[in-house]
Design an enzyme around this catalytic site. Structure first.
Site, short mmCIF file in Angstrom:
data_model
loop_
_atom_site.label_atom_id
_atom_site.label_comp_id
_atom_site.label_asym_id
_atom_site.label_seq_id
_atom_site.Cartn_x
_atom_site.Cartn_y
_atom_site.Cartn_z
CB ILE A 1 13.92 87.65 -6.51
CG1 ILE A 1 14.55 89.04 -6.64
CG2 ILE A 1 14.82 86.67 -5.77
CD1 ILE A 1 15.87 89.10 -7.38
CD GLU A 2 12.47 80.07 -9.74
OE1 GLU A 2 12.13 78.89 -9.57
OE2 GLU A 2 12.97 80.48 -10.82
CB ILE A 3 13.54 81.73 -3.18
CG1 ILE A 3 13.90 83.21 -3.04
CG2 ILE A 3 14.34 80.84 -2.24
CD1 ILE A 3 15.34 83.55 -3.21
#
Length: 164
Positions: A126-128
């Site tokens: 997951i990338e934020i």
């Protein structure tokens, strides 16, 4: 630009899970998705979630023990990226949850894009980010493959506790 298949938007992504329950908890309580009705005609376990204009379909693995183990966080692996309102808030929350993550920064023409990468319970990256800082500029005559020499990752893990 041509649209040969007349596409409109991204509808959903599907993720195979070791445990649909653990993944439901993660996508609801960490990323803010909410469960939606899933057709009852499916003959396998799963759950559907929705938010931010996209769906996530969680599919129970037929053999959870044979799923790949969670690996080192590597921003160059396949990942799902979400834009956020505040990188500081995301980082604070991940620290509170004792979630292992790494921070990166992309620098392009005086514009900085900050990124935080971590895993869901099954190892999906997951990338934020605050990627909306970087303008979308169509390539016209440029080659699409450029060296990514401006990606700087602080590989120090913030909290050494990975989601399992």
């Amino acid at each position: 630009m041509e649209n040969p298949l007349h596409l409109k938007s991204l509808n959903h992504i599907s993720i195979v899970c070791r445990s649909v329950e653990k993944s439901l908890d993660f996508y609801q309580n960490i990323l803010g998705f909410f469960p939606i009705r899933r057709p009852g005609s499916f003959n396998f376990d799963g759950a559907w979630l929705f938010n931010y204009g996209i769906g996530i379909h969680l599919l129970q693995s037929e053999d959870p023990e044979k799923m790949p183990k969670i690996s080192t966080i590597n921003p160059k692996n396949n990942h799902i990226s979400f834009q956020c309102e505040s990188m500081a808030t995301v980082e604070k929350r991940l620290k509170e949850m004792e979630t292992e993550y790494i921070k990166c920064r992309v620098e392009e023409g005086g514009i900085n894009v900050d990124q935080i990468f971590f895993h869901d319970p099954d190892g999906t990256m997951i990338e934020i980010c605050n990627c909306d800082n970087l303008p979308v500029i169509p390539l016209s005559g440029e080659t699409a493959l450029r060296p990514c020499s401006t990606l700087h990752c602080s590989m120090q893990q913030q909290k050494i506790q990975q989601l399992v």
